[in-house]
Design an enzyme around this catalytic site. Sequence first.
Site, PDB file in Angstrom:
ATOM      1  N   ASP A 191      -6.714  -7.140  -6.045  1.00  6.98           N
ATOM      2  CA  ASP A 191      -6.286  -7.876  -4.851  1.00  6.98           C
ATOM      3  C   ASP A 191      -7.414  -8.809  -4.419  1.00  6.98           C
ATOM      4  OD1 ASP A 191      -4.871  -8.733  -2.647  1.00  6.98           O
ATOM      5  OD2 ASP A 191      -5.408  -7.011  -1.408  1.00  6.98           O
ATOM      6  N   PHE A 205     -11.897  -5.376  -5.308  1.00  5.19           N
ATOM      7  CA  PHE A 205     -11.867  -6.216  -4.102  1.00  5.19           C
ATOM      8  C   PHE A 205     -11.327  -5.386  -2.928  1.00  5.19           C
ATOM      9  CE2 PHE A 205     -10.782  -8.723  -7.882  1.00  5.19           C
ATOM     10  CZ  PHE A 205     -11.797  -9.659  -7.909  1.00  5.19           C
ATOM     11  N   CYS A 225      -3.117 -14.271  -3.403  1.00  2.00           N
ATOM     12  CA  CYS A 225      -2.810 -14.717  -2.040  1.00  2.00           C
ATOM     13  C   CYS A 225      -3.089 -16.205  -1.887  1.00  2.00           C
ATOM     14  CB  CYS A 225      -3.614 -13.915  -1.012  1.00  2.00           C
ATOM     15  SG  CYS A 225      -5.406 -14.129  -1.125  1.00  2.00           S
ATOM     16  N   ARG A 271       0.844  -1.207   0.000  1.00  8.46           N
ATOM     17  CA  ARG A 271       0.000   0.000   0.000  1.00  8.46           C
ATOM     18  C   ARG A 271       0.879   1.256   0.000  1.00  8.46           C
ATOM     19  NH1 ARG A 271      -3.942  -3.309   3.183  1.00  8.46           N
ATOM     20  NH2 ARG A 271      -2.727  -3.065   5.087  1.00  8.46           N
ATOM     21  N   ASP A 302     -16.356  -3.692  -4.258  1.00  7.06           N
ATOM     22  CA  ASP A 302     -16.362  -4.985  -3.580  1.00  7.06           C
ATOM     23  C   ASP A 302     -17.766  -5.559  -3.678  1.00  7.06           C
ATOM     24  OD1 ASP A 302     -14.233  -6.295  -1.307  1.00  7.06           O
ATOM     25  OD2 ASP A 302     -16.295  -7.027  -1.224  1.00  7.06           O
ATOM     26  N   SER A 303     -17.866  -6.876  -3.718  1.00  5.11           N
ATOM     27  CA  SER A 303     -19.187  -7.506  -3.814  1.00  5.11           C
ATOM     28  C   SER A 303     -19.902  -7.544  -2.468  1.00  5.11           C
ATOM     29  CB  SER A 303     -19.050  -8.933  -4.359  1.00  5.11           C
ATOM     30  OG  SER A 303     -18.250  -9.716  -3.489  1.00  5.11           O
TER      31      SER A 303
END
Length: 400
Positions: A304, A235, A344, A219, A257-258
Amino acid sequence: MNNYKKVQLKRGKEESLLRFHPWIFSGALHHADEGIKEGEVVRVVTNTGDFIAVGHYQNGSIAVRVLSFSDVCIDENYWTSRLSSALQMRLAIGLEQRTDASANQPTHNNTYRLVHGEGDHLPGLIIDVYGETAVMQAHSVGMHLSRHDIARALMQVMDGRIKNVFYKSETTLSFVEPENGFMIGGSDENTAMENGLLFHVDWLKGQKTGFFVDQRENRALLERYAQRKRVLNMFCYTGGFSFYAMRGGAQLVHSVDSSAKAIELTKANVELNFPGDMRHQAFCDDAFKYLESADSQYDLIILDPPAFAKHRGALHNALKGYTRLNQKAFEKIERGGILFTFSCSQVVTKDHFRNAVFTAAAMARRKVRILHQLHQPADHPVNIYHPEGEYLKGLVLYVE
């Protein structure tokens, strides 16, 4: 020598343990003493009866998670020693900073990972520190059963650095029934600081321990590239990349984002740091749908996503997902744009991920150059004998 019950290995199955790998798979076991319960500490011996390790026994493919290759008791002294070692490493790299009240110099970072499972020789245990609260998470029954001993040792080792210990394992231990909540202390204060920026931590219902501590350095890198950029944070979860981009001077920032809950957290975190700032907008939408319908207005995009593959059987579909997602981003990003893209998924190697991203670039017919190859930060160390611990990988790409 301790008096723990024994598990005996098949002939030749001690080879990985001689290389200090901390996992013993069920197929390596020849015999186990009667009455061993899941989570119990056991003594591991070779086929000829020689001691080789002490660890937590559990059901499943990983039968024992090794706590020590010395014949020690797993007691208060053990937990204190291992937690002290973890803290000393964070002190050595300058992450654990204590406020110097006499000099009136407050810390700019009170958020970090204190224990990272196998990376700190404590397999199955995660501890993240958020200001005066440590959030502890067990990924094995053995660590769950030891939680009270660990919490007491933690308070002793931290020596006033923390006041509260919150236990959060409901989502990681489906085979027992832990309850999220404070084990020691209690606080309504859920605001922490990372590199001078504030954020709310949802200990109770948030993902992981409440925040993705592992992206701190990435970040900070993004902040350096954000000046006058139109930024899309896919995300976004709690909006970490978004408010770093805003501090970096972004022209606009869109967070997607969902999860409606994630969007609420993102808005709250942006408001904490930039109240009333009209540069930011948040959208609750599916990532692929949003990218499909978005116009090409972004010149800095962050991808991400959550882990696309949590086991090897899902690897093929995961790589197809990473390719599709990155292709959409390559198609939408402006000329001269910068893409931060991550995986990830532990079972997705650096080569797997790079090949998926390269395939996406070729399918989108874009010229792409690698600016940075990213990984997890130093407070998420990789045990040199346990390469599986290297889970986070990322690329920063310049797109012509």
